[in-house]
Design an enzyme around this catalytic site. Structure first.
Site, PDB file in Angstrom:
ATOM      1  N   GLU A   1      27.469  35.988  38.421  1.00  0.00           N
ATOM      2  CA  GLU A   1      27.962  36.078  39.810  1.00  0.00           C
ATOM      3  C   GLU A   1      26.923  36.755  40.710  1.00  0.00           C
ATOM      4  O   GLU A   1      26.688  36.335  41.839  1.00  0.00           O
ATOM      5  CB  GLU A   1      29.278  36.847  39.848  1.00  0.00           C
ATOM      6  CG  GLU A   1      30.398  36.155  39.094  1.00  0.00           C
ATOM      7  CD  GLU A   1      31.713  36.896  39.212  1.00  0.00           C
ATOM      8  OE1 GLU A   1      32.563  36.475  40.012  1.00  0.00           O
ATOM      9  OE2 GLU A   1      31.909  37.914  38.517  1.00  0.00           O
TER      10      GLU A   1
ATOM     11  N   GLU B   1      34.843  35.403  30.629  1.00  0.00           N
ATOM     12  CA  GLU B   1      36.091  35.930  31.166  1.00  0.00           C
ATOM     13  C   GLU B   1      37.300  35.350  30.430  1.00  0.00           C
ATOM     14  O   GLU B   1      38.293  36.032  30.189  1.00  0.00           O
ATOM     15  CB  GLU B   1      36.208  35.629  32.671  1.00  0.00           C
ATOM     16  CG  GLU B   1      35.358  36.527  33.562  1.00  0.00           C
ATOM     17  CD  GLU B   1      33.898  36.097  33.686  1.00  0.00           C
ATOM     18  OE1 GLU B   1      33.452  35.241  32.906  1.00  0.00           O
ATOM     19  OE2 GLU B   1      33.209  36.646  34.568  1.00  0.00           O
TER      20      GLU B   1
END
Ligand code: 1HE
Length: 259
Positions: free
Chosen positions: A112, A132
């Protein structure tokens, strides 16, 4: 504040060099690291013209520091994610072009962060993953907006659902990076690119950082008008006039032809 900085800040002329400096934790991003990025990009040195983000140690970043999430309730989780958004917005939409040098783990929140940079240079050791799914969480650092822009929604969904990992070689044509270099060559390449960007007219860099992504996502009828306005603003500047005059007078570099 822990007192010990998690970022190593240096300068090379107009280039601000930011090293993520938690190699013993694979450069996992804890609250302090995000706060330090936020402070730095809130008021970068006035004479900086470009930024190089790199890793101290062999991994760009293993993502969110998982040792901190156990402490948070749902509301604190929302605020935490928003703090990443605010920080990463300052990196992506600041005044300075940013190059990121990727190596080893570029994972979860590390990917990210990488996606906030305008140019990404990957060393062959880099690999991209979004674990995740396995951890029972979701991206929270703007990844669901930025990563699909780079590689598409379906590829990101696959990474999150199946744990798929992409290598640096695979990642180049897919858009994870724009450059691929040998191991340990990323810093020099990133610095070279940062110096090129620093040599541009600041108004052109502003247009690329601020106007280009917004135009690309706007209704084309609005985008074309925004482009014309931005083009006229840039073209009308004294610096543009001087640079164009230098070319016409044979004092400026020509476009380098591919070798
Ligand atoms: C960490 C973290 C971390 C390492 N948070 N401490 N990210 C992940 O799920 C990735 C988790 N990390 C890994 O899978 C591996 O660490 C790596 C593949 C990246 C590297 O492996 P390796 O063998 O080189 O290192 P290691 O032995 O696993 O880790 C070394 C130390 O770093 C160890 O601590 P130690 O005290 O036992 O020595 C690890 O616990 C620590 N460490 N990664 C905390 N991530 C805004 S939302 C974003 C959501 C996410 O980013 S989720 C993805 C999180």
């Amino acid at each position: 504040m822990t007192g010990a900085s998690t970022l190593k800040i240096e300068r090379d002329g107009p280039v601000l060099i930011v090293g993520i400096d938690r190699p013993h934790k694979r450069n996992a991003l804890n609250d302090e690291t995000i706060a330090e990025f936020d402070r730095l990009f809130s008021s970068p040195p006035a004479d900086a013209r470009a930024v190089l983000i790199h890793a101290v140690g062999p991994n760009f970043s293993a993502g969110l520091d998982l040792s901190e999430i156990a402490e948070r309730n749902v509301y604190e989780g929302v605020l935490h994610s928003r703090s990443w958004h605010q920080c990463f917005e300052k990196i992506e939409f600041g005044a300075l072009p940013v190059v990121a040098v990727l190596r080893g783990a570029v994972v979860g929140g590390g990917l990210e962060l990488a996606a906030t940079a305008h140019v990404r240079v990957a060393e062959r050791s880099a690999y991209y993953a979004l674990p995740e799914g396995q951890r029972g969480i979701f991206v929270g650092g703007g990844g669901s907006v930025r990563v699909p822009r780079l590689v598409g929604v379906s590829r990101m969904a696959d990474m999150m659902l199946t744990g798929r990992v992409y290598s640096a070689e695979e990642g180049l044509p897919l858009g994870f990076s724009q450059y691929l270099v040998d191991n340990d060559a990323g810093y020099a390449k990133g610095l070279e690119l940062a110096h090129k960007m620093a040599g541009n007219a600041p108004l052109t860099n502003f247009a690329v950082i601020q106007a280009l992504p917004r135009i690309a996502e706007a209704d084309p009828r609005i985008g074309y008008v925004m482009e014309s306005l931005m083009a006229a603003v840039a073209q009308g500047s004294d610096e543009a006039k001087a640079r164009v005059r230098a070319f016409l007078d044979h004092r400026a570099a020509k476009v380098a032809k591919p070798e």
